[in-house]
Design an enzyme around this catalytic site. Sequence first.
Site, PDB file in Angstrom:
ATOM      1  N   ARG A 199      48.015  42.300  52.875  1.00  0.00           N
ATOM      2  CA  ARG A 199      47.863  40.746  53.091  1.00  0.00           C
ATOM      3  C   ARG A 199      48.711  39.773  52.713  1.00  0.00           C
ATOM      4  O   ARG A 199      48.850  38.705  53.496  1.00  0.00           O
ATOM      5  CB  ARG A 199      46.531  40.480  52.029  1.00  0.00           C
ATOM      6  CG  ARG A 199      45.996  39.203  52.134  1.00  0.00           C
ATOM      7  CD  ARG A 199      44.754  38.886  51.594  1.00  0.00           C
ATOM      8  NE  ARG A 199      43.963  39.842  52.221  1.00  0.00           N
ATOM      9  CZ  ARG A 199      42.641  40.549  51.577  1.00  0.00           C
ATOM     10  NH1 ARG A 199      42.387  40.143  50.370  1.00  0.00           N
ATOM     11  NH2 ARG A 199      42.101  41.372  52.377  1.00  0.00           N
ATOM     12  N   TYR A 200      49.484  40.046  51.577  1.00  0.00           N
ATOM     13  CA  TYR A 200      50.687  39.450  51.263  1.00  0.00           C
ATOM     14  C   TYR A 200      51.960  39.825  51.704  1.00  0.00           C
ATOM     15  O   TYR A 200      52.115  40.959  51.916  1.00  0.00           O
ATOM     16  CB  TYR A 200      50.642  39.068  49.652  1.00  0.00           C
ATOM     17  CG  TYR A 200      49.218  38.409  49.129  1.00  0.00           C
ATOM     18  CD1 TYR A 200      49.006  37.251  49.048  1.00  0.00           C
ATOM     19  CD2 TYR A 200      48.299  39.301  48.474  1.00  0.00           C
ATOM     20  CE1 TYR A 200      47.871  36.607  48.495  1.00  0.00           C
ATOM     21  CE2 TYR A 200      47.252  38.715  47.944  1.00  0.00           C
ATOM     22  CZ  TYR A 200      47.129  37.563  47.862  1.00  0.00           C
ATOM     23  OH  TYR A 200      45.904  36.769  47.578  1.00  0.00           O
ATOM     24  N   ARG A 227      53.773  42.745  48.939  1.00  0.00           N
ATOM     25  CA  ARG A 227      52.943  43.625  48.107  1.00  0.00           C
ATOM     26  C   ARG A 227      51.768  44.164  48.688  1.00  0.00           C
ATOM     27  O   ARG A 227      51.137  43.456  49.900  1.00  0.00           O
ATOM     28  CB  ARG A 227      52.371  43.099  46.842  1.00  0.00           C
ATOM     29  CG  ARG A 227      51.765  41.892  46.882  1.00  0.00           C
ATOM     30  CD  ARG A 227      51.957  40.949  45.789  1.00  0.00           C
ATOM     31  NE  ARG A 227      51.186  39.825  45.507  1.00  0.00           N
ATOM     32  CZ  ARG A 227      51.518  38.630  46.295  1.00  0.00           C
ATOM     33  NH1 ARG A 227      52.523  38.256  47.037  1.00  0.00           N
ATOM     34  NH2 ARG A 227      50.440  37.392  45.981  1.00  0.00           N
ATOM     35  N   CYS A 270      35.064  56.456  40.708  1.00  0.00           N
ATOM     36  CA  CYS A 270      34.750  55.441  39.577  1.00  0.00           C
ATOM     37  C   CYS A 270      34.189  56.355  38.572  1.00  0.00           C
ATOM     38  O   CYS A 270      33.569  57.089  38.490  1.00  0.00           O
ATOM     39  CB  CYS A 270      34.002  54.371  40.203  1.00  0.00           C
ATOM     40  SG  CYS A 270      35.112  52.956  40.682  1.00  0.00           S
ATOM     41  N   CYS A 301      29.821  49.785  38.544  1.00  0.00           N
ATOM     42  CA  CYS A 301      29.417  48.432  38.147  1.00  0.00           C
ATOM     43  C   CYS A 301      28.563  47.809  39.021  1.00  0.00           C
ATOM     44  O   CYS A 301      28.786  48.018  40.212  1.00  0.00           O
ATOM     45  CB  CYS A 301      30.888  47.696  38.103  1.00  0.00           C
ATOM     46  SG  CYS A 301      32.332  48.382  37.125  1.00  0.00           S
ATOM     47  N   CYS A 321      30.221  45.310  41.762  1.00  0.00           N
ATOM     48  CA  CYS A 321      31.163  45.742  42.404  1.00  0.00           C
ATOM     49  C   CYS A 321      31.560  45.057  43.792  1.00  0.00           C
ATOM     50  O   CYS A 321      30.461  45.021  44.505  1.00  0.00           O
ATOM     51  CB  CYS A 321      31.196  47.415  42.668  1.00  0.00           C
ATOM     52  SG  CYS A 321      32.526  47.859  43.634  1.00  0.00           S
ATOM     53  N   ARG A 340      33.095  46.125  46.110  1.00  0.00           N
ATOM     54  CA  ARG A 340      33.189  47.234  47.274  1.00  0.00           C
ATOM     55  C   ARG A 340      31.951  48.105  47.237  1.00  0.00           C
ATOM     56  O   ARG A 340      31.975  49.186  47.519  1.00  0.00           O
ATOM     57  CB  ARG A 340      34.491  48.167  46.900  1.00  0.00           C
ATOM     58  CG  ARG A 340      35.618  47.202  47.037  1.00  0.00           C
ATOM     59  CD  ARG A 340      36.935  48.127  47.110  1.00  0.00           C
ATOM     60  NE  ARG A 340      38.453  47.193  46.994  1.00  0.00           N
ATOM     61  CZ  ARG A 340      39.125  47.236  46.202  1.00  0.00           C
ATOM     62  NH1 ARG A 340      39.063  48.255  45.171  1.00  0.00           N
ATOM     63  NH2 ARG A 340      40.043  46.329  46.056  1.00  0.00           N
ATOM     64  N   ASP A 394      32.645  37.788  44.200  1.00  0.00           N
ATOM     65  CA  ASP A 394      32.477  37.809  45.704  1.00  0.00           C
ATOM     66  C   ASP A 394      31.120  37.451  46.520  1.00  0.00           C
ATOM     67  O   ASP A 394      30.051  37.604  45.832  1.00  0.00           O
ATOM     68  CB  ASP A 394      33.258  38.846  45.916  1.00  0.00           C
ATOM     69  CG  ASP A 394      34.998  38.770  45.849  1.00  0.00           C
ATOM     70  OD1 ASP A 394      35.436  37.725  45.611  1.00  0.00           O
ATOM     71  OD2 ASP A 394      35.202  40.036  45.446  1.00  0.00           O
ATOM     72  N   ASP A 398      38.572  34.586  45.725  1.00  0.00           N
ATOM     73  CA  ASP A 398      39.158  35.572  46.714  1.00  0.00           C
ATOM     74  C   ASP A 398      38.628  35.011  47.996  1.00  0.00           C
ATOM     75  O   ASP A 398      37.441  35.218  48.329  1.00  0.00           O
ATOM     76  CB  ASP A 398      38.767  36.847  46.407  1.00  0.00           C
ATOM     77  CG  ASP A 398      39.994  37.700  46.741  1.00  0.00           C
ATOM     78  OD1 ASP A 398      40.731  37.333  47.471  1.00  0.00           O
ATOM     79  OD2 ASP A 398      40.132  38.928  46.174  1.00  0.00           O
ATOM     80  N   LYS A 438      43.549  35.222  47.192  1.00  0.00           N
ATOM     81  CA  LYS A 438      43.082  34.639  46.053  1.00  0.00           C
ATOM     82  C   LYS A 438      43.673  33.124  45.893  1.00  0.00           C
ATOM     83  O   LYS A 438      44.896  32.779  46.264  1.00  0.00           O
ATOM     84  CB  LYS A 438      43.789  35.289  44.890  1.00  0.00           C
ATOM     85  CG  LYS A 438      43.308  36.712  44.731  1.00  0.00           C
ATOM     86  CD  LYS A 438      43.896  37.536  43.612  1.00  0.00           C
ATOM     87  CE  LYS A 438      43.470  38.887  43.671  1.00  0.00           C
ATOM     88  NZ  LYS A 438      44.135  39.716  44.987  1.00  0.00           N
TER      89      LYS A 438
END
Length: 428
Positions: free
Chosen positions: A108-109, A112, A121, A125, A128, A130, A289, A326, A333
């Site tokens: 995206r950037y 990086r 995981c 969580c 999450c 995702r 999100d 985000d 971000k």
Amino acid sequence: MKEKMKLEQWKDWKWQRKNLIKDVDSVEKMLGVKFEEEEKESIRKTIEKFPMAITPYYLSLIDPLNYKEDPVFKQAFPNPEELSISSCDMKDPLSEDTDSPVTGITHRYPDRVLFHVSNVCAMYCRHCTRKRKVGDTDNIPSREELEKGIEYIKEHPEVRDVLLSGGDPLMLSDEYLDWILSQVSSIPHVEVIRIGSRIPVVLPYRITDALIEVFKKYENLWLNTHFNHPNEITDTAKKSLKKLSLAGIPLGNQSVLLRDVNDCPRIQKKLVQKLVQNRVRPYYLYQCDLSEGLEHFRTSVGKGIEIMESLRGHTSGFSVPTYVIDAPGGGGKIPVMPNYLISWSANKVILRNYEGVITTYKVPDNHTSNSCDLECKECNLQLDIDNAEEYKAVGVYKLLTDYEEEITLTPENLERRERSENGYGEIG
Ligand SMILES: *Cc1c(COP(=O)(O)O)cnc(C)c1O
């Protein structure tokens, strides 16, 4: 003797994994609590859509006497509200799947990439981002799959920073992780590798001496973890953080602003202060999100700004994270903060500090900014940057430069522009 055995087991991360808590009855048994039958039914329905998995360690942090209000309970235990889908919810709000040139890579950037190296995981969580993927592909990507990602990084010399993410990369075996790290770090243009992991919070026993020995081989390795509440910084978590910091790994923390979990200036201040005490630098505070099933966790953006106002100036500068949203749709971000710049004129800026003191900063009268044409050899700053010729400005920064012609950034399909192209002359 038996007690000692039990303690040894408890501290064995593989035992913790084998004994994951995945159903309501087990939670009742372990916490010594009782849910209403009706409640249990709706929780079971929630688990059918979004599975539950809690490590015995993380569950042990819950206060059974006040479990419904407990911040650990809320992050680990299903809430039937997860099933109510809000009109603004999205399956993949960050467009991680669409911004993916090859499986596992999100680019995206400019310099990086995010590299998803694990679908597993330590625990699930409830917040999450995702969530859409949780539980349905609990497998580890094969070497061949990862090799395609590694190949992509090799072919893109602009990638100087690789973030290993998942899932949780630390759910991989030491050997597999070592292999990935060695592959990525052997790429000449990769300057930094980062791991994003919640292991120090939910399964700190995974930070074994053997894992530390693997990490020590990679001198450009950073690790970002995910503590959301001061209650998570236990003696056991501290020990694992100490091992990491003594191995020379710079530690950061990315937390998520969660309603009724940590949306409180006092809790946030306690959290960041405890983090830095353990050599963990608060990095980002995320606005929650727009993923499906997270509506009940979301707060107003004003709450986040209020928290930033309560931190900046009030506690050590390096304890203050950057509060970010985000951007839905993959914009990345975006930092959000209170306004400190109140006004400005040709030769002065007006600022306010955390106390509300309003002050002026006078700009030097004789400051003629040296216009930059990237001819560093002729510049009085004698700047000699690597690959200066290839230095290419993008985004809003491009508008600030002297060497680029653009004076506007215009979205594609701008209606106003389309009208002009149909015969009304040029608009920016
Ligand atoms: C967060 C993120 C990064 C890293 O961003 P930093 O601001 O450098 O920490 C890179 N790629 C993707 C897709 C991300 O979501």
